[in-house]
Design an enzyme around this catalytic site. Structure first.
Site, PDB file in Angstrom:
ATOM      1  N   GLY A   1       0.925  -1.407  -0.080  1.00  0.00           N
ATOM      2  CA  GLY A   1       0.019  -0.113   0.024  1.00  0.00           C
ATOM      3  C   GLY A   1       0.938   1.202   0.079  1.00  0.00           C
TER       4      GLY A   1
ATOM      5  N   SER B   1      -0.250   4.238   5.188  1.00  0.00           N
ATOM      6  CA  SER B   1      -1.320   3.315   5.171  1.00  0.00           C
ATOM      7  C   SER B   1      -1.421   2.072   6.447  1.00  0.00           C
ATOM      8  CB  SER B   1      -1.370   2.371   3.903  1.00  0.00           C
ATOM      9  OG  SER B   1      -0.188   1.693   3.726  1.00  0.00           O
TER      10      SER B   1
ATOM     11  N   SER C   1       3.835  -0.781   8.381  1.00  0.00           N
ATOM     12  CA  SER C   1       4.795  -1.043   9.411  1.00  0.00           C
ATOM     13  C   SER C   1       4.078  -1.320  10.714  1.00  0.00           C
ATOM     14  CB  SER C   1       5.551   0.155   9.624  1.00  0.00           C
ATOM     15  OG  SER C   1       6.308   0.465   8.408  1.00  0.00           O
TER      16      SER C   1
ATOM     17  N   ASP D   1      10.581  -5.143   6.458  1.00  0.00           N
ATOM     18  CA  ASP D   1       9.902  -3.934   6.376  1.00  0.00           C
ATOM     19  C   ASP D   1      10.703  -3.092   5.281  1.00  0.00           C
ATOM     20  OD1 ASP D   1       7.665  -2.091   6.676  1.00  0.00           O
ATOM     21  OD2 ASP D   1       8.760  -0.825   8.171  1.00  0.00           O
ATOM     22  N   GLU D   2      10.038  -2.103   4.666  1.00  0.00           N
ATOM     23  CA  GLU D   2      10.481  -1.305   3.433  1.00  0.00           C
ATOM     24  C   GLU D   2      11.094  -2.292   2.453  1.00  0.00           C
ATOM     25  OE1 GLU D   2       9.583   1.645   3.538  1.00  0.00           O
ATOM     26  OE2 GLU D   2       9.744   2.480   5.464  1.00  0.00           O
TER      27      GLU D   2
ATOM     28  N   GLN E   1      10.500  -2.567  -0.710  1.00  0.00           N
ATOM     29  CA  GLN E   1      10.838  -1.842  -1.807  1.00  0.00           C
ATOM     30  C   GLN E   1      12.133  -1.374  -2.033  1.00  0.00           C
ATOM     31  OE1 GLN E   1       9.059  -0.519   0.348  1.00  0.00           O
ATOM     32  NE2 GLN E   1       9.903   1.633   0.682  1.00  0.00           N
TER      33      GLN E   1
HETATM   34  P1  ADP Z   1       3.454   2.801   6.638  1.00  0.00           P
HETATM   35  O1  ADP Z   1       4.432   2.032   7.149  1.00  0.00           O
HETATM   36  O2  ADP Z   1       2.216   2.325   5.810  1.00  0.00           O
HETATM   37  O3  ADP Z   1       3.784   4.144   6.069  1.00  0.00           O
HETATM   38  P2  ADP Z   1       2.633   3.226   9.424  1.00  0.00           P
HETATM   39  O4  ADP Z   1       2.262   2.113   9.858  1.00  0.00           O
HETATM   40  O5  ADP Z   1       4.253   3.604   9.775  1.00  0.00           O
HETATM   41  O6  ADP Z   1       2.417   3.526   7.851  1.00  0.00           O
HETATM   42  O7  ADP Z   1       1.676   4.295   9.930  1.00  0.00           O
HETATM   43  C1  ADP Z   1       0.585   4.177  10.020  1.00  0.00           C
HETATM   44  C2  ADP Z   1      -0.032   5.370  11.131  1.00  0.00           C
HETATM   45  O8  ADP Z   1       0.228   6.648  10.657  1.00  0.00           O
HETATM   46  C3  ADP Z   1      -1.510   5.242  11.329  1.00  0.00           C
HETATM   47  O9  ADP Z   1      -2.039   4.293  12.056  1.00  0.00           O
HETATM   48  C4  ADP Z   1      -1.803   7.046  11.816  1.00  0.00           C
HETATM   49  O10 ADP Z   1      -1.638   6.842  12.976  1.00  0.00           O
HETATM   50  C5  ADP Z   1      -0.803   7.570  11.175  1.00  0.00           C
HETATM   51  N1  ADP Z   1      -0.942   8.306   9.900  1.00  0.00           N
HETATM   52  C6  ADP Z   1      -0.803   9.568   9.694  1.00  0.00           C
HETATM   53  N2  ADP Z   1      -1.198  10.104   8.334  1.00  0.00           N
HETATM   54  C7  ADP Z   1      -2.201   9.114   8.107  1.00  0.00           C
HETATM   55  C8  ADP Z   1      -2.712   8.889   6.657  1.00  0.00           C
HETATM   56  N3  ADP Z   1      -2.976  10.041   6.046  1.00  0.00           N
HETATM   57  N4  ADP Z   1      -3.650   7.744   6.612  1.00  0.00           N
HETATM   58  C9  ADP Z   1      -3.526   6.971   7.690  1.00  0.00           C
HETATM   59  N5  ADP Z   1      -2.647   6.955   8.530  1.00  0.00           N
HETATM   60  C10 ADP Z   1      -2.040   8.162   8.996  1.00  0.00           C
HETATM   61 MG    MG Z   2       6.300   1.800   6.983  1.00  0.00          MG
END
Ligand code: ADP
Ligand code: MG
Ligand code: ZN
Length: 196
Positions: free
Chosen positions: A15, A19, A22, A88-89, A91
């Protein structure tokens, strides 16, 4: 879900940025730790946005992780008694990650890979799409569109750069839905791609 203990499998969590990839990875490996399964978590060396030997979500969930430079280094670092492997990460790994993960699953390990499935220009971000082809379970996460609050499947870069990788969080990227993603913002480089 019933599984023979000798069986391995692959889970992909993909995603856009923000999203919860992590967060979901941390949740799954933490549950395995509670079940006293031997767990190892890896992350690519280049990503040191938050901490060196940890995966940290935007929501500040965290788990210890070993930084590795390549998929081969990761394979070498896996202990034979490890049952659950988190990555994680994904990509940011080389394309060899697909074979490495496939082989680890074949030797009976549960491998969970989180990563972006598309880049900031909505192109497939390998090796995650290829990883999905080898995975028993694929979870596609959506973020909240920073602009309208809708379901966001894309990562919009909001600073100008031609580099594929610009590390950053809310200062450099926003999650955007289908309607709010703008390929001309902030003036993206001309890659000769036809817009549909
Ligand atoms: P990813 O690893 O996909 O970048 P993370 O797991 O690090 O995402 O972070 C998810 C958390 O980020 C959510 O639970 C929420 O607290 C926060 N968050 C900040 N901005 C957004 C957004 N636009 N949509 C969803 N969650 C967000
Ligand atoms: Mg992440
Ligand atoms: Zn939107």
């Amino acid at each position: 879900m019933y599984r023979r203990s000798s069986e391995g499998w692959v889970e992909v969590i993909c995603g856009p940025m923000f999203s919860g990839k992590s967060e979901e990875l941390i949740k799954r490996v933490t549950r395995s730790k509670i079940a006293r399964l031997p767990v190892q978590v890896f992350k690519p060396q280049l990503d040191n946005r938050y901490a060196d030997a940890e995966v940290v979500s935007h929501s500040q969930f965290r788990v210890d992780a070993q930084p590795v430079e390549t998929s081969t280094d990761m394979l070498r670092a896996v202990n034979s008694d490890t049952r659950v492997i988190g990555v994680d990460e994904g990509q940011f790994f080389d394309e060899g990650l697909v074979e490495v993960v496939d082989n680890l699953a074949a030797t009976g390990k549960q491998v969970i890979v989180a990563g972006l499935d598309t880049d900031y220009l909505r192109r497939p971000f390998e090796p995650i799409p290829s990883m999905c082809d080898r995975a028993e379970y694929v979870t596609k996460m959506l973020a909240v569109c920073h602009r309208c609050g809708g379901p966001a499947l894309y990562t919009q870069r909001i600073v100008r750069s031609d580099d594929l990788v610009v590390l950053g969080a809310t200062d450099a990227y926003e999650a955007r839905c289908r309607m709010c993603y703008d390929p001309t913002e902030p003036e993206q480089p001309d890659l000769g791609l036809d817009e549909i």
